[in-house]
Every structure is written in C-alpha cells, then in structure tokens.
Write an enzyme that holds these catalytic residues in place. Structure first.
Site, PDB file in Angstrom:
ATOM      1  N   GLU A 135      20.056  22.725 -29.833  1.00 54.76           N
ATOM      2  CA  GLU A 135      21.029  21.617 -29.747  1.00 54.76           C
ATOM      3  C   GLU A 135      22.015  21.673 -30.914  1.00 54.76           C
ATOM      4  O   GLU A 135      23.228  21.521 -30.733  1.00 54.76           O
ATOM      5  CB  GLU A 135      20.292  20.272 -29.795  1.00 54.76           C
ATOM      6  CG  GLU A 135      19.738  19.816 -28.462  1.00 54.76           C
ATOM      7  CD  GLU A 135      18.953  18.517 -28.586  1.00 54.76           C
ATOM      8  OE1 GLU A 135      18.280  18.170 -27.618  1.00 54.76           O
ATOM      9  OE2 GLU A 135      18.993  17.880 -29.658  1.00 54.76           O
ATOM     10  N   GLU A 145       9.749  21.599 -29.448  1.00 55.82           N
ATOM     11  CA  GLU A 145      10.671  20.513 -29.806  1.00 55.82           C
ATOM     12  C   GLU A 145      11.575  20.960 -30.957  1.00 55.82           C
ATOM     13  O   GLU A 145      12.776  20.658 -30.979  1.00 55.82           O
ATOM     14  CB  GLU A 145       9.864  19.265 -30.203  1.00 55.82           C
ATOM     15  CG  GLU A 145      10.692  18.015 -30.407  1.00 55.82           C
ATOM     16  CD  GLU A 145      11.339  17.474 -29.136  1.00 55.82           C
ATOM     17  OE1 GLU A 145      10.644  17.300 -28.140  1.00 55.82           O
ATOM     18  OE2 GLU A 145      12.572  17.262 -29.160  1.00 55.82           O
TER      19      GLU A 145
HETATM   20  N1  LIG Z   1      28.588  20.317 -25.005  1.00 53.34           N
HETATM   21  C1  LIG Z   1      27.960  20.027 -23.858  1.00 53.34           C
HETATM   22  N2  LIG Z   1      28.410  20.543 -22.696  1.00 53.34           N
HETATM   23  C2  LIG Z   1      27.783  20.273 -21.525  1.00 53.34           C
HETATM   24  N3  LIG Z   1      26.691  19.510 -21.409  1.00 53.34           N
HETATM   25  C3  LIG Z   1      26.159  18.987 -22.536  1.00 53.34           C
HETATM   26  C4  LIG Z   1      26.758  19.202 -23.818  1.00 53.34           C
HETATM   27  N4  LIG Z   1      26.032  18.557 -24.758  1.00 53.34           N
HETATM   28  C5  LIG Z   1      25.029  17.972 -24.087  1.00 53.34           C
HETATM   29  N5  LIG Z   1      25.094  18.221 -22.765  1.00 53.34           N
HETATM   30  C6  LIG Z   1      24.159  17.740 -21.713  1.00 53.34           C
HETATM   31  O1  LIG Z   1      23.597  16.522 -22.141  1.00 53.34           O
HETATM   32  C7  LIG Z   1      22.175  16.641 -22.275  1.00 53.34           C
HETATM   33  C8  LIG Z   1      21.726  15.897 -23.504  1.00 53.34           C
HETATM   34  O2  LIG Z   1      22.235  16.548 -24.647  1.00 53.34           O
HETATM   35  P1  LIG Z   1      22.030  16.003 -26.098  1.00 53.34           P
HETATM   36  O3  LIG Z   1      22.657  16.920 -27.065  1.00 53.34           O
HETATM   37  O4  LIG Z   1      22.436  14.576 -26.134  1.00 53.34           O
HETATM   38  O5  LIG Z   1      20.482  16.121 -26.257  1.00 53.34           O
HETATM   39  P2  LIG Z   1      19.451  14.915 -26.299  1.00 53.34           P
HETATM   40  O6  LIG Z   1      19.142  14.495 -24.896  1.00 53.34           O
HETATM   41  O7  LIG Z   1      19.968  13.908 -27.279  1.00 53.34           O
HETATM   42  O8  LIG Z   1      18.200  15.657 -26.840  1.00 53.34           O
HETATM   43  P3  LIG Z   1      17.148  15.079 -27.853  1.00 53.34           P
HETATM   44  O9  LIG Z   1      16.765  13.722 -27.287  1.00 53.34           O
HETATM   45  O10 LIG Z   1      16.058  16.108 -27.797  1.00 53.34           O
HETATM   46  O11 LIG Z   1      17.876  15.013 -29.169  1.00 53.34           O
HETATM   47  C9  LIG Z   1      21.908  18.148 -22.362  1.00 53.34           C
HETATM   48  O12 LIG Z   1      20.623  18.489 -21.879  1.00 53.34           O
HETATM   49  C10 LIG Z   1      23.022  18.710 -21.475  1.00 53.34           C
HETATM   50  O13 LIG Z   1      22.658  18.633 -20.115  1.00 53.34           O
END
Ligand SMILES: Nc1ncnc2c1ncn2[C@@H]1O[C@H](COP(=O)(O)OP(=O)(O)OP(=O)(O)O)[C@@H](O)[C@H]1O
Length: 131
Positions: free
Chosen positions: A73, A66
């Site tokens: 991220e 994690e």
């Molecule tokens: N810059 C980007 N370009 C393309 N796809 C993206 C981008 N940022 C995020 N994603 C897509 O959106 C999904 C979620 O990304 P995000 O950064 O919101 O993580 P998260 O789901 O909030 O993770 P966590 O809950 O662990 O913080 C990623 O797994 C990816 O598939």
C-alpha cells in the site's frame, strides 16, 4: 540512498518497520492482540508442541501478510495517489493475501481448539437456553 552497514543497523531498521506498522495499522494491532490471546489460550489448553507450532505459524502468517500488505500500500501510494487499475490490482492482491492467511488461521484454530472449547460451551448453553 543509505545502505545498511551492520547487522545491528539492519535489525534496527526491521524493528522500526514493525513499530511503524503497529503505529499506523489498526488491523495489525488487532492481529497482535488476537495472537496474544490465542497464545494464552494455547497455554491454558496445554497444546502439544506440534499443535503449538501450527498455531504460532498461523498467527505469524497473518501478521506477516498484513505487514507485506502495508508495504505494498505504501509503495503504491508513493508511486501514485491517482486512480490506476494496476494500483487497484496491487492493493487488492496484497489484501487478498491477508484474507487467505486469515482463513488459514480460522481453519487451524477450528481444528485445534473446537473440541477443547465445546465442553466449556455446554454449561453456558444450558444456562442460557435450558437445554
Ligand atoms: N491509487 C489507486 N488506484 C486504484 N484503486 C485504488 C487506489 N488506492 C486504493 N485503491 C482501491 O481501494 C482499496 C483500498 O485501498 P486503501 O489504500 O485505502 O487500503 P485500505 O483499505 O485502507 O487498507 P488497510 O485497511 O489495510 O490500510 C484498494 O484495495 C483498491 O481496491
């Protein structure tokens, strides 16, 4: 760029990384709480040292992946906030690592706790369903 000079400074940076992740990642707070409950259950059920090691390893792996996911991220967001197929792949692969670690924890939890918890569930089942 400032370089870590002493071992103590490196340790402080590492601890601040853990604290940052805890402050910003709800999932990580849930993982830490789960780890605490699982370790309490391990103590209650009197696991052998080997079983305890397996449980500790499994919960640590979830927390470690994690945190690596958070690092990936953050790095991707630093590079681009625009949609990019490679950013998507990087984030999805990092999230996939957490998923694999979580599945590993479920399997280890099942192998170690299921037979111990089952006898406790029978009275509950009887009280609820009468058989
Ligand atoms: N810059 C980007 N370009 C393309 N796809 C993206 C981008 N940022 C995020 N994603 C897509 O959106 C999904 C979620 O990304 P995000 O950064 O919101 O993580 P998260 O789901 O909030 O993770 P966590 O809950 O662990 O913080 C990623 O797994 C990816 O598939």
């Amino acid at each position: 760029m400032k370089k870590a000079r002493t071992l103590l400074e490196s340790f402080v940076y590492a601890v601040s990384g853990v604290l940052y992740s805890l402050k910003t990642q709800r999932n990580l707070r849930i993982h830490f709480l789960t780890a605490f409950l699982v370790m309490a259950a391990s103590r209650y059920f009197g696991l052998s040292p080997l079983e305890l090691a397996a449980v500790f390893f499994a919960v640590s792996l979830v927390i470690i992946t994690e945190m690596i996911n958070t690092a990936v991220e953050t790095t991707v967001d630093m590079i681009t906030e625009r949609y990019h197929p490679l950013a998507r792949i990087a984030k999805n692969v990092a999230a996939g690592a957490v998923l694999v670690a979580a599945l590993n924890a479920v399997v280890i939890g099942y192998l170690i706790f299921f037979d111990r918890i089952r006898p406790l569930l029978f009275p509950l089942q009887k009280a609820l369903f009468g058989r």
